[in-house]
Design an enzyme around this catalytic site. Structure first.
Site, mmCIF file in Angstrom:
data_model
loop_
_atom_site.group_PDB
_atom_site.id
_atom_site.type_symbol
_atom_site.label_atom_id
_atom_site.label_comp_id
_atom_site.label_asym_id
_atom_site.label_seq_id
_atom_site.Cartn_x
_atom_site.Cartn_y
_atom_site.Cartn_z
ATOM 1 N N THR A 597 -9.288 -1.095 6.984
ATOM 2 C CA THR A 597 -8.559 -2.237 7.542
ATOM 3 C C THR A 597 -9.424 -2.995 8.538
ATOM 4 O OG1 THR A 597 -7.625 -0.614 9.080
ATOM 5 C CG2 THR A 597 -6.222 -1.352 7.294
ATOM 6 N N THR A 615 -5.994 -5.630 5.293
ATOM 7 C CA THR A 615 -6.583 -4.427 4.719
ATOM 8 C C THR A 615 -6.828 -4.564 3.220
ATOM 9 O OG1 THR A 615 -6.306 -2.031 4.458
ATOM 10 C CG2 THR A 615 -4.328 -3.375 4.267
ATOM 11 N N GLU A 636 -4.089 -0.628 -2.707
ATOM 12 C CA GLU A 636 -2.924 -0.380 -1.868
ATOM 13 C C GLU A 636 -1.904 0.567 -2.504
ATOM 14 O OE1 GLU A 636 -4.068 -2.432 1.486
ATOM 15 O OE2 GLU A 636 -2.265 -1.270 1.181
ATOM 16 N N SER A 655 2.505 1.242 5.134
ATOM 17 C CA SER A 655 1.208 0.983 5.746
ATOM 18 C C SER A 655 1.185 1.489 7.175
ATOM 19 C CB SER A 655 0.900 -0.521 5.723
ATOM 20 O OG SER A 655 -0.268 -0.820 6.453
ATOM 21 N N SER A 656 -0.015 1.819 7.654
ATOM 22 C CA SER A 656 -0.186 2.203 9.059
ATOM 23 C C SER A 656 -0.457 1.003 9.951
ATOM 24 C CB SER A 656 -1.345 3.202 9.190
ATOM 25 O OG SER A 656 -1.083 4.402 8.505
#
Length: 773
Positions: A597, A615, A636, A655-656
């Site tokens: 990212t 990202t 992804e 997602s983080s």
């Protein structure tokens, strides 16, 4: 956005003075005279009153010119000042003082300034990229064969752009042996002003103009030869040798044509040369010459472009002779992303970034963020260590897919135009990607989702074994969801809702907040206890990540529960102060970690704060490269692994990414923060905010502090410089650290504004640097 003073509908132009008697004399100064008074006092009667006050006919006629319409407006304050200065030079004093110091005149000029305050352009009046591109080709090249006229104006323009000097400073330069020196290999040139010259901003000692050569020979690539065409050292050398044939003065710039050939060029002449060079560049590019060109504009245009490209503001001020950055901001700063050669952006969207919704201001800001892609000079050249980048790519490929060969298309990333492998120190160019972004900038997002770019992208994906279709691209829609707001002590946190990871980060921070942390929490045994509690909290957070789902396809009940204070209190009660548990205690389902990212935190001068993370998931994404578009495709979908039992068409993976803005009204403090690093984003941001808000560290020390990262298997990984004593104590408590040599990708960027003090830090782990003005 800077809001000016409130302007009432009753505020009038210069020509709307309606007072009985002289508008410059009498009992008071009124901006809003009574209606109907204009008929009583016209130009003739006002002139009679001014003559009666003792002013001469010539002065009165000049004053009355301020009421004469010019393209629908009155004369500007600066124009009136010029008139006054000219009159003062020849007119006899009035009342023992010059015309310019007469109270009537000074009050009149003050009123003119208030009624029509000066404005300056906030975008360049000409495109630097167009000019530089034109200087690289005929009629400005080859420099050895061009006319004296073209060589002179090209040299004057390049020196103005590269030095940021005023025309007066350029005029003062000398070719005397002690005032002009070329470094060996023509890598630099040093020019000093003539003796006795006093610049507009005097310095203790005369400072030389230092010119740096651009890509001097020998050339390793054709592009380097092209860049050398705009080298100021090369142009200066050619000009000095050519002008020696007719020079009659040691002044650098001398006239090239009769009747003053060889004589020193005046400031007005040098200014005309610079304007001529810009205009000729446009004409040679089949573009109309910009209106209102001024030689002084080179300072604002070049300085603003340099700042945008990352040159430190203090270096720019030193070169230009500005005592403080405030001078640049107030009088010279331009938005070089918006250019007069660009038309209005087509309405449309680049899903996820530029959307056809929101306020016009938001759409304009988003559009301008990619306008740079359409500039010829912005070929997205990444000056990277090609050797290390290539090694990183092949290493990432071999680790995840050891049995597969690297596709030929990927090799193009690390080859020059001759097909040779790039070496360490070479420049990596993403030329095809720049072409793609130019098309998007010119034609809007539809070019990518329904146009020829879409066809090229789908073709490349299908050639690589993918199944995406044109209909998939055509049917994609960006979604805009409001930010979630969660209290954190005296602060309010704002972050995107799921499937972004802000809810998980919010849970960690609120859980740790309940332990009443302070600077003493990092001392002695308390430090061990603090990190034990933090690791335990992260283990619970791992168990909650399966509830972070796309709101269009899943209930948000669990995700909303995660951010509640009572939920953090409940989990905190389950954390033991002296031991840890097995994975089932935290309800954890292992999943794949990600780490590809990038993030940027921005705080604008008008107070607008932006925190954005993007990202392609893994480093080099899916390692699928589209040679026709230059796009490196993401992977992804991997983020679904271990977190869901079923995937729906169109569903976005969890997602983080956790871009966040924190604000405290009581502390008058705003923090704009975010991170890159895939799964390590959460720990990087959590520990940074704990260090900064609770442990009393500076923002830089908070970001630089070594972290502990709890991976998807609930195994703690300690950054190499992490406190060894604390690490050993945690190991004894059951926190068995990973034996693998984990690479830490957590990279945090943050901007803090407390009262009027602003601090910005970019993580040293990625060798980043903060930029501002």
């Amino acid at each position: 956005m800077v809001l000016g003073p409130d302007i009432s509908p009753r505020r009038l132009s210069m020509g709307d003075s309606r007072q009985e008697g002289s508008p410059l004399t009498g009992g008071g100064y009124h901006l809003a005279p009574p209606p109907g008074a204009m008929e009583a006092v016209g130009v003739a009667s006002e002139g009679a009153q001014l003559i009666a006050s003792g002013l001469s006919t010539e002065v009165v006629e000049t004053i009355l010119q301020s009421r004469a319409p010019r393209r629908g407006n009155w004369l500007a304050h600066s124009t009136l000042k010029v008139y006054v200065a000219a009159i003062s030079a020849y007119h006899a004093p009035l009342g023992g003082m010059s015309v310019g110091r007469n109270p009537l005149v000074t009050r009149f000029l003050r009123g003119a300034l208030r009624l029509r305050p000066p404005t300056r352009p906030h975008i360049p009046t000409w495109d630097l990229a167009v000019v530089l591109e034109a200087l690289c080709r005929p009629p400005f090249e080859p420099v050895e064969d061009i006319s004296d006229h073209l060589l002179t104006i090209k040299t004057a323009l390049l020196l103005a752009l590269s030095s940021l000097k005023r025309v007066g400073d350029l005029q003062a330069l000398s070719v005397a042996p002690s005032h002009l020196e070329f470094a060996p290999g023509m890598t630099k040139a040093f020019l000093y002003p003539r003796p006795g010259y006093v610049p507009k901003v005097p310095t203790s000692t005369p400072q030389p103009v230092v010119l740096q050569a651009f890509c001097p020979p020998p050339f390793r690539e054709p592009d380097q030869q092209k860049q050398n065409c705009v080298c100021p050292v090369r142009a200066l050398d050619a000009y000095v040798h050519r002008a020696a044939l007719w020079r009659k003065s040691e002044q650098l710039f001398v006239c090239y044509g009769p009747p003053k050939k060889g004589s020193p060029a005046s400031k007005q002449t040098i200014s005309r040369w610079i304007v001529d060079a810009i205009s000729t560049s446009y004409v040679s590019s089949d573009l109309p010459s910009p209106m209102g060109l001024r030689a002084h504009s080179t300072r604002a245009t070049a300085a603003s472009k340099a700042l945008m490209l990352g040159v430190p503001i203090q270096d720019i001020c030193n070169a230009a002779g500005w005592s403080t950055p405030l001078t640049f901001v107030r009088f010279y700063s331009l938005d070089t992303r918006r250019l007069p050669t660009q038309l209005e952006f087509p309405k449309g969207n680049v899903p996820g970034y530029v959307c056809n919704h929101g306020s016009p201001r938001e759409r304009d800001a988003a559009s301008r963020s990619i306008l740079l892609a359409s500039l010829p000079s912005a070929r997205f050249i990444l000056e990277a260590d090609a050797g290390r980048l290539r090694t990183c790519f092949y290493a990432s490929w071999s680790v995840t897919s050891p049995a597969r060969d690297v596709p030929l298309s990927h090799c193009q990333l690390f080859q020059n135009k001759q097909g040779e492998l790039l070496k360490e120190g070479d420049i990596v160019r993403f030329e095809k990607l720049a072409d793609t972004l130019e098309i998007i900038a010119q034609h809007g997002a539809d070019a990518l989702y329904t146009g020829d770019l879409a066809k090229d992208l789908v073709s490349d994906i299908q050639s690589a074994g993918g199944t995406i279709s044109l209909e998939d691209l055509r049917s994609f829609r960006a979604s805009e969801l409001g930010a979630w707001e969660v209290a954190l002590g005296e602060y309010d946190m704002y972050f995107p809702p799921p499937p972004a990871g802000g809810a998980t980060l919010s849970f960690i921070l609120n859980t740790m907040l309940g332990f009443n942390l302070n600077s003493a929490s990092l001392e002695g045994d308390e430090k061990v206890l603090t990190f034990h509690r933090y690791i335990e909290t992260c283990k619970f957070a791992n168990g909650l990540k399966k509830f972070i789902k796309d709101p269009n396809f899943a209930s948000q009940t669990e995700a909303v529960e995660i951010i509640q204070k009572h939920f953090a209190d409940k989990v905190r009660a389950k954390i033991s102060p002296d031991h840890t548990y097995d994975a089932s205690y935290y309800n954890v389902t292992p999943y794949l970690d990600s780490h590809g990212t990038t993030h940027v935190s921005v705080l604008a001068e008008d107070g607008m704060a932006v925190s954005v993370t993007s990202t392609i998931n893994y480093i080099f994404g899916s390692r699928i490269f589209s040679p026709k578009t230059g796009i490196l495709l993401n992977n992804e979908l991997v983020d679904f692994c271990g977190r869901t039992d079923q995937i729906h068409a169109g569903e976005q993976p969890p997602s983080s990414m956790s871009p966040m803005i924190l604000h405290s009204s009581s502390q008058k403090h705003t923090v704009v923060i975010g991170a890159s690093g895939g799964s390590m984003i959460t720990t990087g941001m959590a520990l940074t905010l704990m260090n900064f808000l609770w442990f009393g560290k500076t923002l830089k020390d908070s970001i630089d502090a070594p972290v502990v990262y709890v991976d998807s298997k609930n195994v703690p990984n300690f950054e190499p410089l992490f406190d060894k004593i604390v690490k050993e104590s945690l190991n004894k408590m059951g926190h068995r650290g990973s034996s693998n040599s984990t690479v830490f990708y957590n990279v945090v960027n943050a901007v803090s504004k407390e009262n009027s003090c602003i601090e910005a830090v970019s993580d040293s782990r990625k060798h980043g640097k903060a930029a501002g003005y």
